[in-house]
Design a protein around this motif. Structure first.
Motif, PDB file in Angstrom:
ATOM      1  N   GLN A  41     -72.450  18.929  41.673  1.00  0.00           N
ATOM      2  CA  GLN A  41     -72.415  18.630  40.252  1.00  0.00           C
ATOM      3  C   GLN A  41     -71.954  17.195  40.031  1.00  0.00           C
ATOM      4  OE1 GLN A  41     -69.815  21.087  37.857  1.00  0.00           O
ATOM      5  NE2 GLN A  41     -71.012  20.674  36.023  1.00  0.00           N
ATOM      6  N   LEU A  42     -72.823  16.412  39.394  1.00  0.00           N
ATOM      7  CA  LEU A  42     -72.465  15.042  39.028  1.00  0.00           C
ATOM      8  C   LEU A  42     -71.551  15.086  37.812  1.00  0.00           C
ATOM      9  CD1 LEU A  42     -76.044  13.627  39.466  1.00  0.00           C
ATOM     10  CD2 LEU A  42     -74.063  12.902  40.786  1.00  0.00           C
ATOM     11  N   LYS A  43     -70.565  14.215  37.777  1.00  0.00           N
ATOM     12  CA  LYS A  43     -69.591  14.252  36.685  1.00  0.00           C
ATOM     13  C   LYS A  43     -70.158  13.719  35.376  1.00  0.00           C
ATOM     14  CE  LYS A  43     -65.481  14.156  39.501  1.00  0.00           C
ATOM     15  NZ  LYS A  43     -64.304  13.435  39.931  1.00  0.00           N
ATOM     16  N   LYS A  44     -71.154  12.844  35.468  1.00  0.00           N
ATOM     17  CA  LYS A  44     -71.705  12.239  34.256  1.00  0.00           C
ATOM     18  C   LYS A  44     -73.226  12.315  34.268  1.00  0.00           C
ATOM     19  CE  LYS A  44     -67.892   9.023  33.741  1.00  0.00           C
ATOM     20  NZ  LYS A  44     -67.499   7.624  33.617  1.00  0.00           N
ATOM     21  N   LEU A  51     -80.375   7.927  38.788  1.00  0.00           N
ATOM     22  CA  LEU A  51     -81.015   8.355  40.028  1.00  0.00           C
ATOM     23  C   LEU A  51     -82.411   8.929  39.789  1.00  0.00           C
ATOM     24  CD1 LEU A  51     -77.890   9.962  41.659  1.00  0.00           C
ATOM     25  CD2 LEU A  51     -79.205   8.069  42.642  1.00  0.00           C
ATOM     26  N   ALA A  52     -82.635   9.547  38.635  1.00  0.00           N
ATOM     27  CA  ALA A  52     -83.924  10.163  38.323  1.00  0.00           C
ATOM     28  C   ALA A  52     -84.940   9.158  37.798  1.00  0.00           C
ATOM     29  CB  ALA A  52     -83.721  11.285  37.303  1.00  0.00           C
ATOM     30  N   LEU A  53     -84.489   7.991  37.457  1.00  0.00           N
ATOM     31  CA  LEU A  53     -85.359   6.944  36.917  1.00  0.00           C
ATOM     32  C   LEU A  53     -86.488   6.619  37.891  1.00  0.00           C
ATOM     33  CD1 LEU A  53     -85.547   4.842  34.566  1.00  0.00           C
ATOM     34  CD2 LEU A  53     -84.213   3.325  36.020  1.00  0.00           C
ATOM     35  N   LYS A  54     -87.709   6.518  37.375  1.00  0.00           N
ATOM     36  CA  LYS A  54     -88.850   6.125  38.217  1.00  0.00           C
ATOM     37  C   LYS A  54     -88.795   4.607  38.366  1.00  0.00           C
ATOM     38  CE  LYS A  54     -91.778  10.048  37.406  1.00  0.00           C
ATOM     39  NZ  LYS A  54     -93.111  10.538  37.133  1.00  0.00           N
ATOM     40  N   ARG A  55     -88.427   4.172  39.550  1.00  0.00           N
ATOM     41  CA  ARG A  55     -88.242   2.752  39.839  1.00  0.00           C
ATOM     42  C   ARG A  55     -89.427   2.210  40.625  1.00  0.00           C
ATOM     43  NH1 ARG A  55     -82.854   1.192  39.999  1.00  0.00           N
ATOM     44  NH2 ARG A  55     -81.434   2.843  39.427  1.00  0.00           N
ATOM     45  N   LYS A  56     -89.714   0.926  40.401  1.00  0.00           N
ATOM     46  CA  LYS A  56     -90.709   0.257  41.236  1.00  0.00           C
ATOM     47  C   LYS A  56     -90.072  -0.029  42.587  1.00  0.00           C
ATOM     48  CE  LYS A  56     -93.236  -1.838  37.438  1.00  0.00           C
ATOM     49  NZ  LYS A  56     -93.640  -3.070  36.805  1.00  0.00           N
ATOM     50  N   SER A  57     -88.994  -0.770  42.564  1.00  0.00           N
ATOM     51  CA  SER A  57     -88.294  -1.131  43.796  1.00  0.00           C
ATOM     52  C   SER A  57     -86.986  -1.806  43.422  1.00  0.00           C
ATOM     53  CB  SER A  57     -89.166  -2.087  44.617  1.00  0.00           C
ATOM     54  OG  SER A  57     -88.515  -2.453  45.800  1.00  0.00           O
ATOM     55  N   VAL A  63     -80.509  12.855  49.001  1.00  0.00           N
ATOM     56  CA  VAL A  63     -81.600  13.416  48.210  1.00  0.00           C
ATOM     57  C   VAL A  63     -82.118  12.332  47.269  1.00  0.00           C
ATOM     58  CG1 VAL A  63     -80.147  14.322  46.332  1.00  0.00           C
ATOM     59  CG2 VAL A  63     -82.337  15.437  46.871  1.00  0.00           C
ATOM     60  N   SER A  64     -83.411  12.375  47.019  1.00  0.00           N
ATOM     61  CA  SER A  64     -84.020  11.536  45.992  1.00  0.00           C
ATOM     62  C   SER A  64     -84.212  12.403  44.752  1.00  0.00           C
ATOM     63  CB  SER A  64     -85.378  11.003  46.465  1.00  0.00           C
ATOM     64  OG  SER A  64     -86.052  10.389  45.378  1.00  0.00           O
ATOM     65  N   LEU A  65     -83.746  11.923  43.631  1.00  0.00           N
ATOM     66  CA  LEU A  65     -83.878  12.662  42.374  1.00  0.00           C
ATOM     67  C   LEU A  65     -84.943  12.052  41.466  1.00  0.00           C
ATOM     68  CD1 LEU A  65     -80.092  13.244  41.604  1.00  0.00           C
ATOM     69  CD2 LEU A  65     -81.698  14.794  42.737  1.00  0.00           C
ATOM     70  N   GLU A  66     -85.664  11.064  41.964  1.00  0.00           N
ATOM     71  CA  GLU A  66     -86.649  10.353  41.155  1.00  0.00           C
ATOM     72  C   GLU A  66     -87.612  11.329  40.475  1.00  0.00           C
ATOM     73  OE1 GLU A  66     -89.177   6.329  41.530  1.00  0.00           O
ATOM     74  OE2 GLU A  66     -89.595   7.786  43.107  1.00  0.00           O
ATOM     75  N   GLY A  67     -87.745  11.168  39.168  1.00  0.00           N
ATOM     76  CA  GLY A  67     -88.673  11.980  38.394  1.00  0.00           C
ATOM     77  C   GLY A  67     -88.141  13.331  37.959  1.00  0.00           C
ATOM     78  N   GLN A  68     -86.956  13.722  38.413  1.00  0.00           N
ATOM     79  CA  GLN A  68     -86.400  15.018  38.017  1.00  0.00           C
ATOM     80  C   GLN A  68     -85.788  14.919  36.624  1.00  0.00           C
ATOM     81  OE1 GLN A  68     -83.930  17.019  40.873  1.00  0.00           O
ATOM     82  NE2 GLN A  68     -85.174  16.364  42.598  1.00  0.00           N
ATOM     83  N   THR A  69     -85.636  16.065  35.988  1.00  0.00           N
ATOM     84  CA  THR A  69     -85.019  16.100  34.662  1.00  0.00           C
ATOM     85  C   THR A  69     -83.856  17.080  34.670  1.00  0.00           C
ATOM     86  OG1 THR A  69     -86.583  17.799  33.935  1.00  0.00           O
ATOM     87  CG2 THR A  69     -87.155  15.516  33.428  1.00  0.00           C
ATOM     88  N   ALA A  70     -82.896  16.797  33.824  1.00  0.00           N
ATOM     89  CA  ALA A  70     -81.755  17.698  33.632  1.00  0.00           C
ATOM     90  C   ALA A  70     -81.950  18.429  32.313  1.00  0.00           C
ATOM     91  CB  ALA A  70     -80.452  16.908  33.612  1.00  0.00           C
ATOM     92  N   LYS A  71     -81.395  19.624  32.220  1.00  0.00           N
ATOM     93  CA  LYS A  71     -81.495  20.386  30.983  1.00  0.00           C
ATOM     94  C   LYS A  71     -80.881  19.594  29.835  1.00  0.00           C
ATOM     95  CE  LYS A  71     -81.531  24.942  33.065  1.00  0.00           C
ATOM     96  NZ  LYS A  71     -80.846  26.212  33.218  1.00  0.00           N
ATOM     97  N   GLU A  72     -81.524  19.694  28.691  1.00  0.00           N
ATOM     98  CA  GLU A  72     -81.067  19.006  27.489  1.00  0.00           C
ATOM     99  C   GLU A  72     -79.628  19.403  27.164  1.00  0.00           C
ATOM    100  OE1 GLU A  72     -81.574  16.122  24.885  1.00  0.00           O
ATOM    101  OE2 GLU A  72     -83.253  16.808  26.103  1.00  0.00           O
ATOM    102  N   GLY A  73     -78.791  18.428  26.883  1.00  0.00           N
ATOM    103  CA  GLY A  73     -77.415  18.680  26.486  1.00  0.00           C
ATOM    104  C   GLY A  73     -76.427  18.855  27.626  1.00  0.00           C
ATOM    105  N   VAL A  74     -76.904  19.009  28.852  1.00  0.00           N
ATOM    106  CA  VAL A  74     -76.005  19.174  29.994  1.00  0.00           C
ATOM    107  C   VAL A  74     -75.404  17.812  30.338  1.00  0.00           C
ATOM    108  CG1 VAL A  74     -75.839  19.787  32.434  1.00  0.00           C
ATOM    109  CG2 VAL A  74     -77.255  21.158  30.904  1.00  0.00           C
ATOM    110  N   SER A 105     -72.953  17.277  32.712  1.00  0.00           N
ATOM    111  CA  SER A 105     -72.609  17.180  34.135  1.00  0.00           C
ATOM    112  C   SER A 105     -73.654  17.958  34.941  1.00  0.00           C
ATOM    113  CB  SER A 105     -71.210  17.754  34.391  1.00  0.00           C
ATOM    114  OG  SER A 105     -70.236  17.042  33.677  1.00  0.00           O
ATOM    115  N   PRO A 106     -74.843  17.361  35.124  1.00  0.00           N
ATOM    116  CA  PRO A 106     -75.924  18.095  35.794  1.00  0.00           C
ATOM    117  C   PRO A 106     -75.608  18.407  37.254  1.00  0.00           C
ATOM    118  CG  PRO A 106     -76.741  16.072  34.769  1.00  0.00           C
ATOM    119  CD  PRO A 106     -75.248  16.041  34.709  1.00  0.00           C
ATOM    120  N   SER A 107     -76.082  19.562  37.699  1.00  0.00           N
ATOM    121  CA  SER A 107     -75.995  19.925  39.108  1.00  0.00           C
ATOM    122  C   SER A 107     -77.322  19.603  39.769  1.00  0.00           C
ATOM    123  CB  SER A 107     -75.694  21.412  39.262  1.00  0.00           C
ATOM    124  OG  SER A 107     -74.377  21.684  38.848  1.00  0.00           O
ATOM    125  N   VAL A 108     -77.246  19.164  41.012  1.00  0.00           N
ATOM    126  CA  VAL A 108     -78.451  18.856  41.769  1.00  0.00           C
ATOM    127  C   VAL A 108     -78.453  19.690  43.039  1.00  0.00           C
ATOM    128  CG1 VAL A 108     -78.625  16.528  40.832  1.00  0.00           C
ATOM    129  CG2 VAL A 108     -77.388  16.871  42.946  1.00  0.00           C
TER     130      VAL A 108
END
Length: 179
Positions: free
Chosen positions: A85-88, A95-101, A135-146, A148-151
């Protein structure tokens, strides 16, 4: 009474970070990479791992890493994943942001609550008694309003020099880390 057995309660968290930074630096050195620690946590990243190009006419390859160390999660190698569980929420979003590089990975270290157990030395080695997972979280989404998302982190994703080399090879070829 706290379950944590710290050498010094005031520095326990800082020492956890230092232990993980040493682990990551050791893995990077073994893989022939440099680690550039990000001094200001503006972007939510703690380190940039860089592998020089084999050919002087080519570009180096790199990956950002967000480092997290926990005493509350003990991965079970007999299971495929464990939860962290991430604190924020903003940590997850960066981490989920789709980055070029460079792309970004999360590296989680599961550490004993007993500080004296973190390392063991002998005449031929220094052992770090705990493991990092990536782990790579690129492109993943967290539930709305959460907030402290868990991965979910695969227990097969042990962060070692082979894993780092594989990550950088895949990025160098333009491949996704989520496949």
């Amino acid at each position: 009474m706290s379950r944590i057995e710290a050498v010094n309660e005031d520095t326990f968290t800082a020492c956890m970070e230092q232990l993980q930074e040493g682990y990551v630096a050791s893995v990077a050195a073994t893989a022939g990479c440099a680690v550039e620690n990000v001094r200001r946590d503006i972007y939510g990243m703690d380190a940039l791992l860089v592998r020089p190009a084999e050919d002087p006419g080519k570009q180096e390859v790199s990956v950002f890493a967000q480092l997290k160390n926990t005493t509350t999660t003990l991965p079970d190698a007999s299971k495929e994943t464990f939860s962290y569980q991430l604190k924020k929420r903003k940590y997850f979003e960066r981490l989920a942001l789709k980055r070029k590089s460079p792309k970004a990975i999360l590296i989680v270290m599961a550490t004993s609550f007993r500080q004296a157990d973190w390392t063991r030395a002998s005449h031929d080695r220094l052992e770090i008694s705990h493991c990092c997972y990536w782990v790579s979280l690129e492109g993943q989404t967290a539930k709305e309003g959460v907030q402290s998302p868990s991965v979910s982190i695969p227990t097969a994703n042990i962060f070692d020099s082979n894993a780092l080399t594989n990550i950088l090879d895949r990025l160098d070829r333009g491949e996704s880390l989520n496949e």
